[in-house]
Design an enzyme around this catalytic site. Structure first.
Site, short mmCIF file in Angstrom:
data_model
loop_
_atom_site.label_atom_id
_atom_site.label_comp_id
_atom_site.label_asym_id
_atom_site.label_seq_id
_atom_site.Cartn_x
_atom_site.Cartn_y
_atom_site.Cartn_z
N PRO A 203 0.80 -1.24 0.00
CA PRO A 203 0.00 0.00 0.00
C PRO A 203 0.82 1.28 0.00
CG PRO A 203 -0.06 -1.06 2.16
CD PRO A 203 0.60 -2.02 1.23
N PHE A 204 2.11 1.20 0.36
CA PHE A 204 2.97 2.39 0.35
C PHE A 204 4.20 2.08 -0.50
CE2 PHE A 204 0.66 2.35 4.37
CZ PHE A 204 0.06 3.60 4.35
N GLU A 221 3.58 -0.72 5.85
CA GLU A 221 3.21 -0.20 7.17
C GLU A 221 3.00 1.31 7.19
OE1 GLU A 221 4.85 -0.34 11.81
OE2 GLU A 221 5.90 -1.42 10.23
N LYS A 237 3.55 -6.06 13.38
CA LYS A 237 4.43 -6.99 14.08
C LYS A 237 3.95 -8.39 13.80
CE LYS A 237 7.81 -4.92 15.68
NZ LYS A 237 8.82 -5.12 14.66
#
Length: 422
Positions: A203-204, A221, A237
């Site tokens: 997503p990034f 993240e 995590k």
């Protein structure tokens, strides 16, 4: 450049990226697998600036520049070394192989934003022409690049055991131990970006140029986002590889979410970040709407949680960063003591790795990813660096930790290998 260029090529990010590289400061941000991300705003963003653009390189200048330039779009982020300006007791001894400023933000002279499901929105603030010979050519040849860890398997195992001793002594209860991989050689950066974004589908996903330095990443993240007064953090995590069949993946996810070790790693960081939020959020507004959710990428599963809070009125970005940076998922807890221990045990400095990268919109909304699964490239010296690591807790096994480290490095390593096979 006609504005029609961006409309005509909205579905062709490679053409837009090629155009951007004529500017010394530019970025291309893409978001994949964001269908279930209610905080995601854009499919992609392109931004550029010339050498004379307004830049922020220190924490002291951050709030002043943002206040004096409320109409600007800012792109970039914060290096791990920023902690030295936040916490006086932290003095990092390890130097980064490819250093970045503690803050690296540029004000865009042009920006194109592609909202989810919408048409590109273009803002041109300057007609300055770039005086720049791109270091990132489309047909650049890539030599055989083998990225080697700065630690051998036996050395890493020994470090994990030493960290476990610190945990048993009560000096920390979770420490994120990382290892740098290094390489040199001719590097076809654009080809690498395409390979990494395709294999990871994160997503990034980003290409970020700060003069002759590049960050090419596919981070799963979110570090921190702000929507009006709502703050959102989504620490990860827990990581496992996907299986071969649907039923195998269903079973793997069930075991993944109930795994005691991954749950312990995750909840420790959730508690740490809740405490960070309490420093800047309204009383009783901090919540955990998601605990132990599973993020599905192309070939990995991640365990993540979501923390939200209502930011106190008039709180500046500098105050927010001072309260929450760096993300607890990349340090451990308690944060400051663990950062000091990290500097004792890790062999090299982190640079931009485990910092953050993203954008700030006029009005103050922002979205920053954690800089992980990211290659750092210094074009003049042809240096390549990336880090991977994982959380060490009392239940950690040194062999499992090494295997998880290699799993996280695999996408970048495979893309480097594939470059030389072309």
């Amino acid at each position: 450049m006609s504005l029609n260029f961006f409309y005509e090529n909205a579905a062709s990010p490679n053409l837009i990226l090629s155009w951007l590289t004529q500017f010394p400061y530019h970025t291309f941000l893409q978001s994949f697998n964001n269908q279930n991300d209610k905080y995601s705003q854009f499919e992609w963003i392109a931004a550029w600036a010339t050498e004379s653009c307004l830049k922020i390189e220190t924490l002291a200048a951050l709030d002043i520049c943002l206040k004096n330039n409320p109409e600007k779009y800012w792109f970039g982020g914060f290096s791990y070394s920023l902690i030295e300006s936040i916490e006086p007791s932290v003095k990092l001894k390890k130097k980064a192989s490819i250093p970045f400023p503690e803050v690296f933000l540029f004000a865009a002279e042009g920006v194109v934003l592609k909202p989810k499901g919408g048409q590109p929105i273009t803002h041109i603030f300057s007609d300055k022409k770039p005086e720049w010979s791109s270091l990132f050519n489309e047909n650049q040849h890539s030599s055989l690049i083998l990225a080697n860890p700065v630690l051998e398997y036996s050395d890493y195992q020994q470090l994990v055991k030493q960290v476990l001793d610190e945990i048993y002594a009560g000096n920390t209860y979770e420490l994120n131990l990382t290892c740098e991989f290094l390489a040199t050689g001719n590097f076809a950066a654009k080809q690498f970006y395409r390979l990494l974004s395709n294999v990871s589908q994160a997503p990034f996903t980003y290409w970020f140029a700060w003069n002759h330095k590049l960050l090419i990443g596919s981070s799963p993240e979110r570090f921190l986002a702000k929507r009006d007064q709502l703050l959102i953090a989504q620490p990860i995590k827990g990581t496992i590889a996907q299986k071969n069949t649907l039923q195998e993946n269903i079973n793997a996810i069930r075991q993944f979410q109930s795994n005691d070790r991954f749950q312990a790693e995750n909840v420790m960081i959730v508690d740490l970040m809740r405490n960070d939020f309490y420093r800047i959020c309204l009383p009783h507004s901090v919540e955990v709407p998601q605990l132990f959710a599973v993020q599905t990428l192309n070939n990995l599963f991640h365990l993540y949680s979501t923390i939200t809070g209502i930011c106190r009125p008039e709180t500046t970005l500098g105050e927010i960063i001072r309260a929450v940076f760096p993300t607890g998922s990349m340090t451990g807890a308690p944060k400051i003591k663990t950062i000091q221990l990290i500097d004792n045990y890790e062999v090299t400095g982190r640079s931009a790795y485990s910092g953050s990268l993203g954008y700030i919109l006029p009005g103050g909304d922002f979205d920053f990813a954690v800089v992980i699964r990211t290659l750092i490239y210094e074009a003049l010296q042809q240096q390549i660096s990336f880090h991977v690591g994982g959380a060490i807790i009392a239940e950690s096994d040194p062999i499992e930790e090494w295997n998880e480290l290699l799993l996280k490095a695999n996408n970048i390593q495979q893309c480097l290998k594939n470059l030389t096979n072309r």
